[in-house]
Scaffold this motif. Structure first.
Motif, PDB file in Angstrom:
ATOM      1  N   PHE A  19       0.836  -1.203   0.000  1.00 34.45           N
ATOM      2  CA  PHE A  19       0.000   0.000   0.000  1.00 34.45           C
ATOM      3  C   PHE A  19       0.869   1.250   0.000  1.00 34.45           C
ATOM      4  N   ARG A  20       1.925   1.230   0.783  1.00 33.13           N
ATOM      5  CA  ARG A  20       2.846   2.383   0.829  1.00 33.13           C
ATOM      6  C   ARG A  20       3.410   2.663  -0.557  1.00 33.13           C
ATOM      7  N   ILE A  24       2.773   6.158  -2.592  1.00 38.32           N
ATOM      8  CA  ILE A  24       3.866   7.001  -3.089  1.00 38.32           C
ATOM      9  C   ILE A  24       3.759   7.158  -4.608  1.00 38.32           C
ATOM     10  N   ALA A  25       3.406   6.082  -5.303  1.00 38.42           N
ATOM     11  CA  ALA A  25       3.235   6.159  -6.757  1.00 38.42           C
ATOM     12  C   ALA A  25       2.100   7.117  -7.116  1.00 38.42           C
ATOM     13  N   ALA A  26       1.098   7.205  -6.243  1.00 44.84           N
ATOM     14  CA  ALA A  26      -0.015   8.125  -6.452  1.00 44.84           C
ATOM     15  C   ALA A  26       0.359   9.554  -6.046  1.00 44.84           C
ATOM     16  N   ARG A  27       1.600   9.736  -5.577  1.00 44.12           N
ATOM     17  CA  ARG A  27       2.121  11.031  -5.142  1.00 44.12           C
ATOM     18  C   ARG A  27       1.267  11.648  -4.026  1.00 44.12           C
ATOM     19  N   MET A  28       0.970  10.810  -3.038  1.00 43.48           N
ATOM     20  CA  MET A  28       0.164  11.274  -1.915  1.00 43.48           C
ATOM     21  C   MET A  28       0.929  11.074  -0.617  1.00 43.48           C
ATOM     22  N   THR A  29       0.746  12.013   0.300  1.00 45.65           N
ATOM     23  CA  THR A  29       1.332  11.877   1.629  1.00 45.65           C
ATOM     24  C   THR A  29       0.369  11.089   2.510  1.00 45.65           C
ATOM     25  N   GLN A  30       0.864  10.629   3.634  1.00 46.13           N
ATOM     26  CA  GLN A  30      -0.009   9.941   4.586  1.00 46.13           C
ATOM     27  C   GLN A  30      -1.113  10.883   5.063  1.00 46.13           C
ATOM     28  N   LYS A  31      -0.770  12.161   5.218  1.00 48.36           N
ATOM     29  CA  LYS A  31      -1.756  13.141   5.667  1.00 48.36           C
ATOM     30  C   LYS A  31      -2.878  13.292   4.637  1.00 48.36           C
ATOM     31  N   GLU A  32      -2.527  13.348   3.353  1.00 41.44           N
ATOM     32  CA  GLU A  32      -3.536  13.472   2.304  1.00 41.44           C
ATOM     33  C   GLU A  32      -4.446  12.243   2.262  1.00 41.44           C
ATOM     34  N   VAL A  33      -3.847  11.065   2.416  1.00 44.35           N
ATOM     35  CA  VAL A  33      -4.643   9.835   2.436  1.00 44.35           C
ATOM     36  C   VAL A  33      -5.567   9.831   3.649  1.00 44.35           C
ATOM     37  N   ILE A  67      -6.419   6.377  -2.624  1.00 46.36           N
ATOM     38  CA  ILE A  67      -5.311   6.434  -3.591  1.00 46.36           C
ATOM     39  C   ILE A  67      -5.792   6.085  -4.998  1.00 46.36           C
ATOM     40  N   ASP A  68      -7.105   6.087  -5.177  1.00 42.86           N
ATOM     41  CA  ASP A  68      -7.740   5.837  -6.472  1.00 42.86           C
ATOM     42  C   ASP A  68      -7.424   4.439  -7.006  1.00 42.86           C
ATOM     43  N   PHE A  69      -7.515   3.462  -6.122  1.00 40.26           N
ATOM     44  CA  PHE A  69      -7.277   2.074  -6.514  1.00 40.26           C
ATOM     45  C   PHE A  69      -8.448   1.198  -6.102  1.00 40.26           C
TER      46      PHE A  69
END
Length: 104
Positions: A19-20, A24-33, A67-69
């Motif tokens: 998932f991590r 990261i591939a989705a260019r998202m931080t943990q805060k954004e998620v 993360i759009d998955f």
């Protein structure tokens, strides 16, 4: 990943690490998620680091959506394929030809 031979705890740890990578591939931080999923940053951090051994299915789905998955959820339990036996029975029930009644 050969999940059949792995204990459940190791499967969840592997999912967290994967998932991590996806996050990261989705260019998202943990805060954004966390903001998009409604899951706390602590839960996300523990999941990604392999310390969360009992993540709820609802939380996992919310994280995947963030993360759009979400389409990956369908891969967990795909539709059962139709067996060759059932296909043969279906073919046997299909009409071999079509007859139209003659008009008199």
């Amino acid at each position: 990943m050969d999940v059949k031979a792995m204990p459940t705890v190791q499967i969840i740890q592997a999912l967290g690490k994967r998932f991590r990578e996806y996050r990261i591939a989705a260019r998202m931080t943990q805060k954004e998620v966390a903001e998009q999923s409604g899951i706390s940053m602590l839960t996300i951090r523990r999941f990604e680091q392999g310390y969360s051994y009992d993540i709820k299915l609802g939380n996992l789905i919310a994280l995947l959506k963030a993360i759009d998955f979400a389409e990956g959820v369908a891969d967990i339990l795909p539709e059962i394929p139709v067996s060759p036996y059932a296909l043969a029975r279906q073919d046997a029930n299909k009409p071999k030809r079509v007859r139209h009644e003659q008009q008199r």
